[in-house]
Scaffold this motif. Sequence first.
Motif, PDB file in Angstrom:
ATOM      1  N   SER A  39    -123.877 -17.253 -34.907  1.00  0.00           N
ATOM      2  CA  SER A  39    -123.989 -16.261 -35.972  1.00  0.00           C
ATOM      3  C   SER A  39    -123.402 -16.761 -37.274  1.00  0.00           C
ATOM      4  CB  SER A  39    -123.280 -14.965 -35.540  1.00  0.00           C
ATOM      5  OG  SER A  39    -121.928 -15.232 -35.251  1.00  0.00           O
ATOM      6  N   ALA A  44    -123.367 -13.912 -44.955  1.00  0.00           N
ATOM      7  CA  ALA A  44    -123.252 -12.462 -44.917  1.00  0.00           C
ATOM      8  C   ALA A  44    -124.166 -11.852 -45.971  1.00  0.00           C
ATOM      9  CB  ALA A  44    -121.808 -12.052 -45.179  1.00  0.00           C
ATOM     10  N   THR A  48    -128.141  -4.508 -50.500  1.00  0.00           N
ATOM     11  CA  THR A  48    -128.450  -3.350 -49.676  1.00  0.00           C
ATOM     12  C   THR A  48    -129.892  -3.481 -49.193  1.00  0.00           C
ATOM     13  OG1 THR A  48    -129.319  -2.025 -51.497  1.00  0.00           O
ATOM     14  CG2 THR A  48    -126.918  -1.947 -51.114  1.00  0.00           C
ATOM     15  N   ARG A 106    -133.259 -11.049 -43.211  1.00  0.00           N
ATOM     16  CA  ARG A 106    -132.284 -10.309 -42.395  1.00  0.00           C
ATOM     17  C   ARG A 106    -132.404  -8.806 -42.602  1.00  0.00           C
ATOM     18  NH1 ARG A 106    -127.411 -11.315 -41.761  1.00  0.00           N
ATOM     19  NH2 ARG A 106    -127.230 -13.490 -42.387  1.00  0.00           N
ATOM     20  N   GLU A 111    -131.397  -8.823 -35.995  1.00  0.00           N
ATOM     21  CA  GLU A 111    -130.420  -9.903 -36.098  1.00  0.00           C
ATOM     22  C   GLU A 111    -130.765 -11.055 -35.155  1.00  0.00           C
ATOM     23  OE1 GLU A 111    -125.582 -10.660 -35.719  1.00  0.00           O
ATOM     24  OE2 GLU A 111    -126.436  -8.679 -35.362  1.00  0.00           O
ATOM     25  N   GLU A 115    -131.467 -14.770 -36.623  1.00  0.00           N
ATOM     26  CA  GLU A 115    -130.564 -15.872 -36.291  1.00  0.00           C
ATOM     27  C   GLU A 115    -131.304 -17.032 -35.629  1.00  0.00           C
ATOM     28  OE1 GLU A 115    -127.431 -16.456 -36.945  1.00  0.00           O
ATOM     29  OE2 GLU A 115    -127.050 -14.585 -38.009  1.00  0.00           O
ATOM     30  N   GLU A 187    -129.398   0.085 -35.259  1.00  0.00           N
ATOM     31  CA  GLU A 187    -128.322   0.308 -36.212  1.00  0.00           C
ATOM     32  C   GLU A 187    -127.934  -1.030 -36.821  1.00  0.00           C
ATOM     33  OE1 GLU A 187    -123.782   2.161 -36.521  1.00  0.00           O
ATOM     34  OE2 GLU A 187    -124.999   2.475 -34.716  1.00  0.00           O
ATOM     35  N   SER A 188    -127.879  -1.083 -38.134  1.00  0.00           N
ATOM     36  CA  SER A 188    -127.592  -2.332 -38.826  1.00  0.00           C
ATOM     37  C   SER A 188    -126.185  -2.299 -39.405  1.00  0.00           C
ATOM     38  CB  SER A 188    -128.630  -2.561 -39.924  1.00  0.00           C
ATOM     39  OG  SER A 188    -129.929  -2.580 -39.368  1.00  0.00           O
ATOM     40  N   GLY A 189    -125.853  -3.369 -40.131  1.00  0.00           N
ATOM     41  CA  GLY A 189    -124.496  -3.514 -40.637  1.00  0.00           C
ATOM     42  C   GLY A 189    -124.068  -2.432 -41.598  1.00  0.00           C
ATOM     43  N   ASP A 190    -125.041  -1.723 -42.186  1.00  0.00           N
ATOM     44  CA  ASP A 190    -124.685  -0.651 -43.114  1.00  0.00           C
ATOM     45  C   ASP A 190    -124.401   0.662 -42.401  1.00  0.00           C
ATOM     46  OD1 ASP A 190    -127.210   0.006 -42.274  1.00  0.00           O
ATOM     47  OD2 ASP A 190    -128.084   0.192 -44.272  1.00  0.00           O
ATOM     48  N   GLY A 191    -124.475   0.643 -41.062  1.00  0.00           N
ATOM     49  CA  GLY A 191    -124.212   1.849 -40.293  1.00  0.00           C
ATOM     50  C   GLY A 191    -125.405   2.764 -40.151  1.00  0.00           C
TER      51      GLY A 191
END
Length: 223
Positions: A39, A44, A48, A106, A111, A115, A187-191
């Motif tokens: 990863s 990162a 948005t 991404r 994910e 990746e 569900e992604s990194g933004d919640g």
Amino acid sequence: MRSARGALCTAAIVAVIVGLGTAACTGDDPSGDRAAPSSSSAAAPSLTFDEAYRKLPMDGTEDVPITWDLAGVPDTDEVLAARRGLAFMYWERQATDWTQVIPIGRFVFTEAYYEKFLAPFAMSSVVEDPLIGPIWVKVMGVEPAGADQATVTFCTDLGYWHHVEEKNFTVRQDRANLESYVLKNVESGDGEHHWLTDRLIDNDGSRMAKYGPECTKWSQHRP
């Protein structure tokens, strides 16, 4: 119906695009033969989802314009997500510098897919023989698979899609291609939850009987 893209993929593909080029040329989505990178290989995200989507050329680019046929199929979240996946793949294939393209993936792919198949190429900046030419895309069908998964199948007219170095290019006879995008609502990194592409099926033989004749008949466009 044989894939027009399959004919393209028999042509020489420069070494730098072998990784993604092979993914695009298989009859199914890429196999697990290549090890997934860690990863840490992907930077990162700094955008948005809305910002990333504004950068995604949904109607293609100057070199690969996309004409959508959405008649009869509502542009639901699932269909829109699949359209983003398709728009991204053709955007990448016409680009000579992937450093501004791959990171947007991404926000379009899960994910795991990003990746394994995109992150390793995020710093590639020299593509010598990209693919260009107008394409036409029709939504053929949407197949839900529970609350969090769906498959969207497109018919893509690739009659004028070709490598830049094909100097004597003529319109292809085997131009109709079925391609399916398997989506997951994750569900992604933004919640938040987003529909993202998790798998691609190019030249989708499993749906050929259902959609093949209509796709072939439809794929007769002119620029």
